[in-house]
Scaffold this motif. Sequence first.
Motif, PDB file in Angstrom:
ATOM      1  N   LEU A 176      48.705  68.490  17.735  1.00 32.64           N
ATOM      2  CA  LEU A 176      49.045  69.460  18.774  1.00 32.64           C
ATOM      3  C   LEU A 176      47.841  70.344  19.095  1.00 32.64           C
ATOM      4  O   LEU A 176      47.554  70.629  20.274  1.00 32.64           O
ATOM      5  N   GLU A 177      47.108  70.752  18.064  1.00 32.21           N
ATOM      6  CA  GLU A 177      45.902  71.558  18.297  1.00 32.21           C
ATOM      7  C   GLU A 177      44.856  70.758  19.071  1.00 32.21           C
ATOM      8  O   GLU A 177      44.148  71.306  19.927  1.00 32.21           O
ATOM      9  N   ARG A 178      44.768  69.477  18.795  1.00 34.93           N
ATOM     10  CA  ARG A 178      43.804  68.657  19.536  1.00 34.93           C
ATOM     11  C   ARG A 178      44.170  68.616  21.023  1.00 34.93           C
ATOM     12  O   ARG A 178      43.302  68.669  21.886  1.00 34.93           O
ATOM     13  N   LEU A 179      45.474  68.517  21.323  1.00 32.43           N
ATOM     14  CA  LEU A 179      45.915  68.509  22.721  1.00 32.43           C
ATOM     15  C   LEU A 179      45.615  69.838  23.409  1.00 32.43           C
ATOM     16  O   LEU A 179      45.292  69.868  24.600  1.00 32.43           O
ATOM     17  N   ARG A 180      45.720  70.926  22.669  1.00 35.17           N
ATOM     18  CA  ARG A 180      45.390  72.229  23.259  1.00 35.17           C
ATOM     19  C   ARG A 180      43.902  72.324  23.568  1.00 35.17           C
ATOM     20  O   ARG A 180      43.497  72.944  24.553  1.00 35.17           O
ATOM     21  N   ALA A 181      43.097  71.681  22.739  1.00 32.33           N
ATOM     22  CA  ALA A 181      41.649  71.690  22.966  1.00 32.33           C
ATOM     23  C   ALA A 181      41.230  70.643  24.001  1.00 32.33           C
ATOM     24  O   ALA A 181      40.232  70.831  24.708  1.00 32.33           O
ATOM     25  N   GLU A 182      42.002  69.532  24.069  1.00 36.33           N
ATOM     26  CA  GLU A 182      41.666  68.433  24.987  1.00 36.33           C
ATOM     27  C   GLU A 182      42.910  68.058  25.801  1.00 36.33           C
ATOM     28  O   GLU A 182      43.504  67.000  25.593  1.00 36.33           O
ATOM     29  N   PRO A 183      43.329  68.903  26.737  1.00 35.53           N
ATOM     30  CA  PRO A 183      44.581  68.641  27.466  1.00 35.53           C
ATOM     31  C   PRO A 183      44.579  67.353  28.274  1.00 35.53           C
ATOM     32  O   PRO A 183      45.649  66.855  28.635  1.00 35.53           O
ATOM     33  N   GLU A 184      43.413  66.796  28.541  1.00 35.46           N
ATOM     34  CA  GLU A 184      43.362  65.524  29.256  1.00 35.46           C
ATOM     35  C   GLU A 184      43.964  64.372  28.437  1.00 35.46           C
ATOM     36  O   GLU A 184      44.238  63.289  28.964  1.00 35.46           O
ATOM     37  N   LEU A 185      44.214  64.623  27.148  1.00 40.26           N
ATOM     38  CA  LEU A 185      44.806  63.594  26.282  1.00 40.26           C
ATOM     39  C   LEU A 185      46.332  63.545  26.366  1.00 40.26           C
ATOM     40  O   LEU A 185      46.953  62.682  25.744  1.00 40.26           O
ATOM     41  N   TRP A 186      46.969  64.457  27.106  1.00 35.95           N
ATOM     42  CA  TRP A 186      48.426  64.467  27.141  1.00 35.95           C
ATOM     43  C   TRP A 186      49.036  63.122  27.570  1.00 35.95           C
ATOM     44  O   TRP A 186      49.992  62.652  26.926  1.00 35.95           O
ATOM     45  N   PRO A 187      48.555  62.455  28.611  1.00 34.79           N
ATOM     46  CA  PRO A 187      49.143  61.149  28.942  1.00 34.79           C
ATOM     47  C   PRO A 187      49.037  60.147  27.803  1.00 34.79           C
ATOM     48  O   PRO A 187      49.976  59.383  27.540  1.00 34.79           O
ATOM     49  N   ASN A 188      47.904  60.150  27.097  1.00 28.04           N
ATOM     50  CA  ASN A 188      47.751  59.225  25.972  1.00 28.04           C
ATOM     51  C   ASN A 188      48.651  59.616  24.809  1.00 28.04           C
ATOM     52  O   ASN A 188      49.145  58.753  24.063  1.00 28.04           O
ATOM     53  N   ALA A 189      48.876  60.930  24.652  1.00 29.03           N
ATOM     54  CA  ALA A 189      49.783  61.381  23.594  1.00 29.03           C
ATOM     55  C   ALA A 189      51.190  60.844  23.817  1.00 29.03           C
ATOM     56  O   ALA A 189      51.882  60.454  22.865  1.00 29.03           O
TER      57      ALA A 189
ATOM     58  N   VAL B  95      59.305  66.390  18.162  1.00 27.11           N
ATOM     59  CA  VAL B  95      59.329  66.300  16.697  1.00 27.11           C
ATOM     60  C   VAL B  95      57.999  65.787  16.158  1.00 27.11           C
ATOM     61  O   VAL B  95      57.478  66.306  15.162  1.00 27.11           O
ATOM     62  N   GLN B  96      57.423  64.772  16.806  1.00 32.04           N
ATOM     63  CA  GLN B  96      56.133  64.253  16.342  1.00 32.04           C
ATOM     64  C   GLN B  96      55.056  65.328  16.392  1.00 32.04           C
ATOM     65  O   GLN B  96      54.264  65.494  15.452  1.00 32.04           O
ATOM     66  N   LEU B  97      55.014  66.082  17.474  1.00 28.01           N
ATOM     67  CA  LEU B  97      53.961  67.090  17.622  1.00 28.01           C
ATOM     68  C   LEU B  97      54.165  68.269  16.667  1.00 28.01           C
ATOM     69  O   LEU B  97      53.181  68.798  16.118  1.00 28.01           O
TER      70      LEU B  97
END
Length: 435
Positions: free
Chosen positions: A287-300, A278-280
Amino acid sequence: MKPQYWFQWFSVQGLPRLVLRSQARRGHPFAQLMGGRQGFTDPYPLIEQLRGQGRLVKTPIAWASADHELVRTILRDNRFGVRANKNFDLPAPLVRLTERYPLPPNPVEPPSMLVIDPPDHTKMRRPVAAAFTPRAIGRLRDRVESVTEELLAELPAGGSADLIASFAAQVPIAIISEMLGFPREDKQMFLNWGDAATPLLDIGISRKAHRHALDAMEVMNTYLDGHIERLRREPGEDILSSLVTAGELDTYGLKATASLLMGAGFETTVNLIGNGVVQLLSHPDQLERLRAEPELWPNAVEEVLRIDAPVQTTARSALEDVEIAGIPLRKGNTVVVSLAGANRDPGVFEDPTRFDVGRANAKDHLTFSSGVHVCLGASLARMEATYALRALFERFPDLQLAGPPQRRELFTLHGYERLPVRLGRSAHAPATSVV
């Protein structure tokens, strides 16, 4: 309802229910938070009202705090414990009577680790902790990934689904069932038991909800008797088999531990995954930032844990007379600590209501508690949610809500009952693990 169960409900739930409802009608934010509809639909404005009253606030049934520093201090202070916190400030005779009529083994009754203090807590936690070391969790990664991919493959590409029932609930229940040696075909029973039992973690639940929970616990108790006996005859490689063969816990302790692990290993993660979706979807830029920087998923995932905590609150009771934030508390006084409030403390988190997957200190949240009662399964929940969320959005890049998500009518455990989505096209490719 058995007479002793009625008394347990009246003393532990019924009296607080009456007080909370009365005070809620008078506009008391804590009472509205713990006993009103807004407490589970949109608790955060009420938490901010409570914060505005001070760092430590006297409420109709207990003290309360939403201050990050104070909450963290209380959780780590050995002058506070958990054994008596479910009784709040009940008169001593009522507390003694509740202890005289024990309930079936469940997560909110001793000897569950959730409600006992050292040294008993240490004795119960030590044999379980080995299953949740970083190395042990690492060994589960392949299984988490394969379970997630199997579930995603079963979702109807181009169609609609309830992501709670078909995905968010299925990932953690599959893993914790295997960890406890349960047959795969029994998963739905565990889901039903979990739904029935989780209201026991709240304050002031109805007699109907209390009776339903205890009925489920009695059925589960009988099931666990048979399961533990089977493991004594034919132990497997699961954690419960290890506890059975070690012989450190009696049957009652084994059942209490199994019921806690079922709840803790499932409820936090299903809420975390649902809240994350729901947040994303509500913040497409993130969500677009995560697609561009997938290394951020754990921090997300840490940011989801912070901004919409799947476990909103816990409580501690003073084990001796103590002074906190300049306020004297007497032995037995209970403090309800708002984990969700601490996670949005503006003194710790800049612009605390903003969802930011790149937030540098997102991991400073207190969702998994702190101190001796810090959540054993925190690493597992993080790993499950990180892979599940990334895999979901990579498999279904056009995913969107198909209607308003429906919140669970619970305060302590904060998540969704239903999460209707339109899946859109399937991209097929499995996610790359970053955890």
